[in-house]
Design an enzyme around this catalytic site. Sequence first.
Site, short mmCIF file in Angstrom:
data_model
loop_
_atom_site.label_atom_id
_atom_site.label_comp_id
_atom_site.label_asym_id
_atom_site.label_seq_id
_atom_site.Cartn_x
_atom_site.Cartn_y
_atom_site.Cartn_z
N CYS A 141 -15.41 69.43 36.16
CA CYS A 141 -15.27 68.11 37.36
C CYS A 141 -14.52 67.14 36.88
O CYS A 141 -14.35 66.44 35.92
CB CYS A 141 -16.81 67.58 37.14
SG CYS A 141 -16.92 66.38 38.13
N CYS A 177 -15.53 63.70 37.18
CA CYS A 177 -16.46 63.21 36.05
C CYS A 177 -15.72 62.98 34.82
O CYS A 177 -15.68 62.13 34.07
CB CYS A 177 -17.47 64.36 35.83
SG CYS A 177 -18.38 64.92 37.25
N ASP A 178 -14.59 63.95 34.41
CA ASP A 178 -14.07 63.93 33.12
C ASP A 178 -12.71 63.49 33.26
O ASP A 178 -11.96 63.44 32.03
CB ASP A 178 -14.23 65.38 32.65
CG ASP A 178 -15.60 65.74 32.45
OD1 ASP A 178 -16.46 64.70 32.06
OD2 ASP A 178 -16.01 66.80 32.48
#
Length: 308
Positions: free
Chosen positions: A133, A136-137
């Site tokens: 992701c 997300c990261d």
Amino acid sequence: MHHVAIIGSGPAALTAAIYTARAGLKPVLFASSVTPGGELMNTTEVENFPGFPEGIQGPDLMAKIQEQAEKFGTEVRYEDVEELRLDGDEKVIVTADGTEHSAHAIIFATGSAYRKLGIADEDRLSGHGVSWCATCDGFFFRDKVIAVVGGGDSAMEEATFLTRFASKVYVIHRRDSLRASKIMQQRALDNEKIEFVWNSEVSALHGDDALTGVTLTDTVTGDTRQLDLDGLFIAIGNDPRTHLVHDKLELTSGGTIAVDGRSSRTSVAGVFAAGDVIDPTYRQAITAAASGTVAALDAEHYLADLAG
Ligand code: NAP
């Protein structure tokens, strides 16, 4: 007993909720306890959902669709479904705390899950340099050298997004041509921070506490080489999430839930399926939403027949 229970919380599930709620069926929707909202929660700008000429962030789009579903009376429960009992006219949904809910009809729209490479150390290094992701990261990889695996729209989107943070982004693809749409390809190909590594597969991951590099195997010659990396984002597609029903509903050879023609009717009466879990091909937010509409209308007709 509920008229209709919807399992899932992506565009298919929530659109089915809008339609069944507006039909007065008071749907209950089981969204996951940890990651409600489906795939679009991991997306940045959505540019191709009709009605948003300026684009809209994936999570904002999902919030709006959910607001619309709740406005018409959908009950959203942030709970994980552990078991389904689908025989007979009364369908039973068992949630993680053991509570049983029953409904005359079920709309199953659980979407799909990220595909893994299936190589050693993938799980061990997940969250330690290996990710599925970018939204997300990506933030953790400021000025780092990273790679994205895959040749589809997801890989192009992630690679392009990650150039906001990383100093360099390799795209590792197993062939020498991309599956991604032309516009997404071009955006990645034009980006100076992105370098394509063609005809290559990641065959090993290295690093003790965190990823330090990968071994690449040339898919044409079989030669191997090492590539130093701080991060690896895997974007090689998704598999339909059918674990709750794999022994209860008929599946296709591709692993999606089998439905009758263009309908959402599964192999069990009163159980309807929609979205990515039935669609190996198109898998867009808008096609999932349309598929949710089909399921809602099919469920409505089924319930009307049941009521006699
Ligand atoms: P996809 O289109 O199925 O592409 C998966 C890519 O990963 C392919 O290039 C495939 O290679 C590669 N791959 C698959 N298994 C692999 C493995 N084990 N090892 C190495 N490479 C592997 O999946 P996607 O990119 O996630 O897209 C899915 C759907 O969502 C598509 O319909 C796409 O259009 C849509 N989508 C749209 C957008 C957008 O419009 N903004 C964004 C993201 C996704 P091969 O090409 O060799 O098969």
